[in-house]
Every structure is written in C-alpha cells, then in structure tokens.
Design a protein around this motif. Structure first.
Motif, short mmCIF file in Angstrom:
data_model
loop_
_atom_site.label_atom_id
_atom_site.label_comp_id
_atom_site.label_asym_id
_atom_site.label_seq_id
_atom_site.Cartn_x
_atom_site.Cartn_y
_atom_site.Cartn_z
N PHE A 1 0.86 -1.17 0.00
CA PHE A 1 0.00 0.00 0.00
C PHE A 1 0.90 1.23 0.00
CE2 PHE A 1 0.86 -1.20 4.35
CZ PHE A 1 1.15 0.00 5.00
N SER B 1 0.07 7.63 1.99
CA SER B 1 -1.32 7.84 2.41
C SER B 1 -1.49 7.75 3.92
CB SER B 1 -2.22 6.80 1.74
OG SER B 1 -1.89 5.48 2.18
N VAL B 2 -0.40 7.48 4.64
CA VAL B 2 -0.45 7.30 6.08
C VAL B 2 -0.07 8.61 6.77
CG1 VAL B 2 0.48 6.02 8.03
CG2 VAL B 2 0.12 4.87 5.84
N CYS C 1 1.36 -3.05 11.10
CA CYS C 1 0.21 -3.95 11.02
C CYS C 1 0.17 -4.81 12.28
CB CYS C 1 0.30 -4.82 9.78
SG CYS C 1 -1.08 -5.97 9.57
N THR D 1 -6.65 2.02 11.16
CA THR D 1 -7.02 1.79 9.77
C THR D 1 -7.07 0.29 9.45
OG1 THR D 1 -5.99 3.86 9.10
CG2 THR D 1 -6.38 2.25 7.37
N ARG E 1 -7.00 -2.15 6.07
CA ARG E 1 -6.80 -2.21 4.61
C ARG E 1 -7.20 -3.58 4.12
NH1 ARG E 1 -2.84 1.21 6.58
NH2 ARG E 1 -2.80 3.24 5.51
N LEU F 1 -4.97 -3.72 -3.37
CA LEU F 1 -5.71 -3.04 -2.31
C LEU F 1 -7.05 -2.57 -2.87
CD1 LEU F 1 -5.63 -1.84 0.60
CD2 LEU F 1 -4.72 0.25 -0.43
N THR G 1 -10.05 0.74 2.05
CA THR G 1 -9.40 1.25 3.25
C THR G 1 -10.49 1.82 4.15
OG1 THR G 1 -7.40 1.83 2.00
CG2 THR G 1 -7.67 2.83 4.17
N HIS H 1 -11.82 3.35 8.01
CA HIS H 1 -11.39 4.12 9.18
C HIS H 1 -12.52 4.15 10.21
CE1 HIS H 1 -8.00 5.69 6.81
NE2 HIS H 1 -8.87 5.86 5.83
N PRO I 1 -15.62 4.33 3.12
CA PRO I 1 -14.43 4.09 3.96
C PRO I 1 -14.65 4.36 5.44
CG PRO I 1 -14.17 6.10 2.66
CD PRO I 1 -15.39 5.42 2.15
#
Length: 445
Positions: A135, A139-140, A148, A166, A168, A177, A180, A182, A224
């Motif tokens: 991924f 984007s983090v 993880c 999060t 995924r 992917l 995602t 949240h 999401p």
C-alpha cells in the motif's frame, strides 16, 4: 482424482462367480472392494452412507489426504457403486465432513473436493506462489499507520489492521488493495487506543475492534468511514486486547478490570450477550499499559467451527461454549508459561507452545492430544489450518503437519520481525516490520 491413486482390489468370488457370505466381514474395510453378484440391490442412499463412513475412517486413521485413495477403491466395487460417485450431493457431504467446507467456490462439489485435496497436497509438499502486498506509505498520516497488528483471511479477501485504527482490504485474486476503512474519531486514551485489535470478515461486512473497546462495521464495497456498532468503555472494561468472531458471534478479550475478561456479542443483533471470567485479572496493569506503549501480547482468543472459543494468557487457557458461556467447557492453568502469540485454532483443534518451545495440538471438545512437536524456539508467532501448523521465529516460517507432528519444511522467504500471522487452507499471510504484507498461495493450479 482416482486415476492418480491406488485402485487395487481383491475378490472373494468362487470359480462360478458366486460371492460367499462372510457375515460382518462383508462390511469391514478389507472387503470393500469385493464384487457382489447382487450389488445392484443395494439402495443408493445406503451406498452413500457407506462411502461417507469409509471416508471418515480413512481420515481418522491415515489423514485427510488418504481419503481419496479409499474412495477410489470403493467406487470400483461395481458399476452401481461407480454411478454413486457421480452424485454431487454425496460430494457435498464428503467435502463438508473431510474439508469442513459448507459452501463451494467451484462449479460442482466434486470439483470443490478435488481442489481441496490438491491444495492440501501442495501444502504438504511446500508448493506455493509468494507475493508481497503493498500500500502507499504516503497515504499514512500517523507513523503508527505503518505497523500492522492483526490479519484476517476469508475466501476472497485479506484484511490488515493497523496501529492507527485503519483497516486495509486486499483482494486475494488480484492481490490489489481494494478498500481502506477508518473508525470514527473520538478522544484518545493513549497513543495506541485506536490500534486495531481484531477483525472479522462476514461477507458483505467487515467488523473490526480497537484497543479502546470500540467495534466498527463497514461494508466491503462501501464507504471508507465505518459505522460504530459498539462504543467501548475503557474505564469499566479495560483494554480490548484481542477480538475475533464468525458470522454468528463476536468475541472480545479484555484486560484491565477484574472479572470482565470475556465479552460476547450476538453478531446478528450486535447486542452484548455475555460479560464474565477472570482470565486476564493477573494482567490488569499490563492491560492499561497497552494503551500507551508497546507491550508483550497479553492474551489471545480464537473461535472454532464448533461455536466455541479458546482464550489464553501466558498462565492459563480456557474453552467456552459461545451458546452457554457461563460455565467454561475447560479451564486449565499451565505448569509452564505459554507463548501467547502461538495460540490458534482450526475448526476442531487448537495449538499452543510453552516457554520451552514444546507445541501441543489438542481437540477443542475433549482436550485430547492430537500431536506434539518441538519448535526449537520460545518466541514464536504461530497459526494453523486443518492439516498444518506454521511457526515463525527469527524471520523463518517452519511448517509441521499436525496428524503426527512431523516437521515438513521451511518457507524460503525471510519475513524479518513478525507482528501478525494468519493461515487458512489455501493462504498464509504475515506482517513484518517492513510495510509489505507477505502472502503465500498454495491453491491448486
């Protein structure tokens, strides 16, 4: 399938082709391949029942992979019995009894059985395809989002839960992917209070819980932002250190408040059905620490295929009936400390490793020992499926068969420090200290 397996048979007919009666012996395993002049009078349902019993006996005596050869011999008894082999309802029964499959992924149940058999052969021989799932780290927002903490497999997806809350979701067929998710943001009780502590995939839903006790529900192909199904109360319950479940039940293991270790929800109504047990009482202080710092794993809980759950800490383990959890089926203290990260279950058994590296596989219902073996390591991350146990130590994943405890091989890829690991009858996934997710596919090709 039968063309590659043993098809030897013996005959008890005399020179005139007449079959002698031998009482009960006619129904024993050695006589299954004797031809009978009047086989055609045996009704199909009776033959199907006999075939299923032969499969069960072969599986119990020699393992699941031995069933195919036993079935091939039975189907060669006569043309009538061979015709039974074309019954898809029979293969449905066989696939359910031998491989634990209640729904099929292929065009017929016979194809499903053959696929499961060939995949198990691949697992035993170590034939797999290796992939790394990625991924975009850009984007983090929070550095904790790269760590993880838990993994869950379904037939079609791999879900990965991260320390920033999060989840995924990867598609197993494309290894891309595809989602995602949240949780809703609210006040944090510490750096890791939003860390994902467990995931349940119940198509089309994905359910995940965080350390602060919140439980969230999202639709796999949906938005999401997940819906909050249960709002946690850290003060009253402590930290939700592990979470698991199935379509019918959700199970949470807490640490921090005495007498509230196990929470069980009805997965259909999303209502809390049970709160009790003192399993994690000795780890109460450490439970609070998990919210603010990285600690050793306090406990694990796993659901079996028998509507029961196995939970453990380093000092004790228990088995509870999810339909009647008030009175545990088994509650045992261990004479040596247990490696909590080694606990896992399949549909009928569970595995644990003690602090001397000794792994023991037991049946869930009776605690009967199935096998034992030495992992040669104390700090292991473990998982299992119907036929095999996988233990990772120092970045090396070793595989044992769990019928006799024989070590088979090690996977070729080194996965560094492992934070989470999961297996089903086709895939193995592991999350290491890097940002990639390691995936091995043993599916029949």
């Amino acid at each position: 399938m039968s063309s590659s397996l043993s098809s030897s048979s013996s005959s008890s007919e005399d020179a005139n082709g007449n079959s002698g009666r031998r009482g009960v012996g006619d129904f024993g395993a050695p006589s299954l391949t004797r031809r009978r002049a009047n086989n055609e009078i045996w009704p199909g349902p009776f033959v199907e029942d006999l075939v299923v019993q032969v499969a069960i006996d072969a599986s119990c005596s020699f393992g699941r992979l031995a069933v195919a050869a036993a079935l091939a011999n039975v189907f060669q008894v006569c043309s009538t019995w061979q015709a039974v082999s074309r019954s898809d309802p029979l293969w449905h029964r066989l696939t359910t009894v031998i491989w634990g499959r209640t729904h099929r992924m292929h065009a017929s149940w016979r194809e499903e059985y053959v696929y499961r058999h060939q995949t198990a052969q691949n697992f035993r021989a170590g034939r797999s395809f290796y992939h790394t799932l990625h991924f975009d780290p850009a984007s983090v927002d929070n550095p904790d989002g790269l760590t993880c903490r838990c993994l869950t497999l379904s037939d079609t997806h791999l879900a990965c839960g991260f320390a920033d809350g999060t989840v995924r979701l990867f598609d197993l067929s494309t290894r891309q992917l595809v989602g995602t998710f949240h949780p809703h943001h609210r006040d944090r009780f510490g750096r890791f209070s939003r860390a994902v502590s467990g995931i349940v995939i119940s198509d089309p839903r994905i359910i995940f819980a965080t350390l602060d006790g919140d439980i969230h529900v999202a639709i796999i192909d949906g938005e999401p932002l997940a819906r909050t199904a249960h709002l946690g109360n850290v003060v009253n319950d402590g930290a939700l250190v592990d979470f698991t479940g199935c379509g019918r039940w959700w199970v949470g293991l807490y640490a921090g408040v005495p007498g509230r270790a196990l929470h069980i929800w009805d997965g259909n109504t999303e209502e809390l059905a049970f709160v009790n047990t003192n399993l994690t009482d000795p780890e109460a202080v450490m439970g609070w620490h998990t919210l603010t710092e990285l600690t050793e794993t306090i406990g694990r809980v796993r659901v079996t295929g028998q509507e029961s759950a196995v939970a453990c800490t380093s000092l004790r383990y228990m088995v509870v009936d999810l339909r009647n959890p008030e009175f545990p089926l088994h509650d045992r203290e261990w004479r040596r400390r247990l490696t909590v990260t080694s606990l896992d279950t399949n549909g009928e058994a569970f595995i644990m490793v003690d602090n001397r590296g000794l792994a023991i596989v037991r049946r869930v219902d009776t605690l009967e020992e199935v096998c034992r073996f030495n992992t040669r390591n104390v700090n292991v991350m473990g998982c299992m499926n119907l036929g095999y146990a996988l233990m990772c130590a120092a970045g090396v994943v070793r595989v044992w068969e769990i019928e006799h405890g024989q070590h088979l091989y090690s996977l070729n890829q080194n996965v560094e420090e492992v934070n989470a690991m999961v297996a089903d009858d086709r895939h193995v996934a592991a999350a290491g200290s890097d940002t990639g997710i390691h995936l091995w596919d043993f599916g029949a090709q």
